[in-house]
Design an enzyme around this catalytic site. Structure first.
Site, PDB file in Angstrom:
ATOM      1  N   ASN A 158       0.635  -1.133   0.035  1.00 14.40           N
ATOM      2  CA  ASN A 158       0.197   0.188  -0.196  1.00 14.40           C
ATOM      3  C   ASN A 158       0.992   1.118  -0.069  1.00 14.40           C
ATOM      4  OD1 ASN A 158      -2.542   1.506   0.860  1.00 14.40           O
ATOM      5  ND2 ASN A 158      -1.226   2.174   2.528  1.00 14.40           N
ATOM      6  N   GLU A 159       0.586   2.456  -0.926  1.00 17.66           N
ATOM      7  CA  GLU A 159       1.234   3.400  -1.055  1.00 17.66           C
ATOM      8  C   GLU A 159       2.900   3.306  -0.739  1.00 17.66           C
ATOM      9  OE1 GLU A 159      -0.595   6.524   1.634  1.00 17.66           O
ATOM     10  OE2 GLU A 159      -2.158   6.496   0.291  1.00 17.66           O
ATOM     11  N   TYR A 179      -7.612  12.076  -1.852  1.00 17.97           N
ATOM     12  CA  TYR A 179      -8.401  12.359  -1.142  1.00 17.97           C
ATOM     13  C   TYR A 179      -8.671  13.956  -1.470  1.00 17.97           C
ATOM     14  CZ  TYR A 179      -7.549   8.544   1.946  1.00 17.97           C
ATOM     15  OH  TYR A 179      -7.426   7.139   2.581  1.00 17.97           O
ATOM     16  N   GLU A 218      -8.690   4.192  -2.442  1.00 16.77           N
ATOM     17  CA  GLU A 218      -8.617   5.116  -1.110  1.00 16.77           C
ATOM     18  C   GLU A 218      -9.175   6.312  -1.780  1.00 16.77           C
ATOM     19  OE1 GLU A 218      -5.927   5.615   1.699  1.00 16.77           O
ATOM     20  OE2 GLU A 218      -5.343   3.295   1.639  1.00 16.77           O
ATOM     21  N   GLN A 263     -13.045   5.873   5.233  1.00 18.22           N
ATOM     22  CA  GLN A 263     -13.136   4.496   5.589  1.00 18.22           C
ATOM     23  C   GLN A 263     -14.657   3.953   6.135  1.00 18.22           C
ATOM     24  OE1 GLN A 263     -10.000   2.941   7.906  1.00 18.22           O
ATOM     25  NE2 GLN A 263      -8.375   4.116   6.547  1.00 18.22           N
TER      26      GLN A 263
END
Ligand code: AHR
Length: 515
Positions: A195-196, A264, A319, A368
């Protein structure tokens, strides 16, 4: 007969008079577009060991006085079933690259603890582990999406996990699983390989990660015929197009099924501001970052098209969502925030973008699910509330696995301080029963907007609608008043001469259904 003609004529005149004062946006259907199915996985969710998402969120433990199934709150299970949640990503996020899955199996009393270094430095006692998560997914009727530890794990640890959850024959990990009272494998298809990786996953360059990815992916085995592995490479940070370019260039197609992307929405990364107490400038800026998703998926898709013209690799936005300051008095590492009509605007517009790009975007996970970031559910003790974002996700779930009807229109502007954004966003689909759904969002903070659609072209006659609206952008549901914002029946539309006219109030989401 004459009476009817007269009535129709006066209705037509009325409409012309009412709407001639207004700017009307005509939404047309794109001709000759190839049929595309909107994957239900665009409506996926994400649950990390972060703050109160798992512990004191989903999981209260078997001995809790809060009604639960194997320790998971029944009210959350029911709410997520209602949402038709297709898949859940776990255990992170940044947490995934610190997680050692073997610490989370076997008798709970003897599981080792660890420190959750990314999220508040709290002790993680591993009482919610692989069995708890995969059994929860079965209860929800959702597919699991496991994120593997690449940052601080090993290829062996990872391939053992795949064997543990997927191998049905005789193997060391299948034996271990059986010893832990699970005879049959769960069959997990979706796997994230780190992840990332450009950040909390190991601060790697894309060139370095592409090699690491190939190594991990090579040793993953499809243990069953029924569950083909779907391997997802950790993707770009927002507009890092070079990242996507390198992964698409360097990873052979037989080793990869998806490339991720994280983005985001916020006011300013270093000064995010309150989730409820914001002004129009902050709202406008948040929507600017949210609407950037259109450019992001377009440009990442263009790169993917170059290397994968046959569309065999999916873009997975695993995400996305709004990110603000934590609620006053809560742990800054827990990312607990409230959820207002601003979040409903983010959800409605983002899901429309994903629907319209569903040729390449095959999965997306809102960050989330419970008590963290743009959550669909908030809990406090035995209380639970559904956020405006929950309601948008539920109103939109009619698009899951429906056929996209591509549309075109010139959106009117939402102008603030001499800056403009497209005020209207829309997507249209036809489900398996032939029902058409039109989802519309007007993000303008002050102005209503009117759209016109040709219903003959759409092939619908009877229309009904639902709206999510509230008098103030800052409105939200609280534990004292959990039903302040709730979807309502919407019938403020007119059909005249086969034209549908809908006036969409400021900052509202509408879903129309027609057959
Ligand atoms: O969702 C919170 C965090 O945001 C995730 O752990 C990480 O992947 C991202 O930076």
């Amino acid at each position: 007969m004459k009476k009817t003609t007269l009535l129709l004529a006066s209705l037509f005149l009325y409409t012309i008079t009412v709407f001639s004062q207004k700017e009307i946006t005509t939404i047309g259907i794109q001709k000759n577009a190839k049929p595309v199915i909107i994957s239900k996985h665009i409506y996926d969710h994400f649950a990390e060991h972060l703050g109160r998402c798992i512990y004191d969120g989903f999981y209260v433990g078997e001995n809790s006085t809060i009604p639960n199934t194997n320790g998971v709150r029944n009210d959350i299970i029911n709410a997520l079933k209602e949402l038709k949640i297709p898949n859940l990503r776990w255990p992170g996020g940044c947490f995934a690259d610190t997680y050692h899955w073997k610490d989370g199996i076997g008798p709970k009393e003897i599981r080792p603890s660890m420190v959750n270094r990314w999220w508040g430095g709290v002790t993680e006692n591993n009482s919610f582990g692989t069995h708890d998560f995969l059994d929860l997914c079965e209860t929800l009727g959702a597919e699991p999406y496991l994120a593997a530890n690449v940052g601080s794990g090993t290829v062996q640890e990872f391939t053992d996990w795949v064997q543990y959850v997927n191998h049905e024959g005789k193997s060391p990990m299948a034996e271990l699983r059986k010893k832990n009272n699970k005879e049959n494998p769960w069959g997990v298809s979706f796997w994230g390989i780190g992840n990332e990786m450009w950040g909390c996953g190991g601060n790697m360059t894309p060139e370095y990660y592409a090699n690491v990815y190939k190594q991990y992916s090579t040793f993953m085995t499809d243990w069953t015929n029924s569950n083909k592995l779907f391997r997802i490479a950790s993707g770009a940070n927002v507009s890092d197009y070079h990242w996507t370019e390198v992964l698409m260039r360097d990873i052979p197609k037989n080793l990869i099924e998806g490339v991720a992307l994280h983005s985001y929405s916020f006011v300013k990364w270093n000064k995010k501001g309150s989730s409820t107490n914001f002004d129009e400038e902050q709202y406008f800026t948040t929507m600017q970052t949210a609407l950037k998703m259109e450019e992001l998926v377009t440009k990442h898709t263009e790169i993917m098209d170059k290397y994968d013209p046959n569309n065999s690799i999916a873009l997975i936005v695993d995400e996305w969502g709004g990110w603000y300051d934590v609620e006053p008095g809560t742990n800054p590492g827990f990312l607990y925030q409230q959820n207002t009509m601003r979040d409903a605007m983010i959800a409605g517009t983002t899901l429309n973008i994903f629907n319209n790009h569903s040729k390449r975007v095959k999965m997306a996970n809102l960050a989330q699910t419970v008590n963290v970031l743009q959550a669909v559910i908030l809990t406090q003790g035995d209380k639970m509330l559904l956020t405006p974002t929950y309601h948008v996700m539920k109103m939109y779930n009619v698009h899951q696995d429906a056929q996209l009807i591509p549309i075109e229109f010139n959106a009117p502007s939402y102008t603030f301080n001499n800056k403009s954004l497209p005020a209207l966003s829309a997507s249209v689909s036809k489900d398996k029963s032939g029902t058409i759904h039109i989802s519309l969002v007007n993000i303008d903070a002050k102005k209503e907007n009117t759209i016109e659609m040709d219903i003959k072209e759409l092939g619908v006659q009877n229309i009904k609608g639902t709206i999510l609206h509230s008098p103030q952008l800052q409105d939200h549901n609280t534990f004292e008043k959990p039903n302040t914002i709730n979807p309502k029946v919407f019938n403020q539309f007119k059909i005249i001469n086969n034209k549908l006219y809908v006036t969409i109030p400021p900052f509202s989401v509408i879903v129309l259904e027609g057959k």
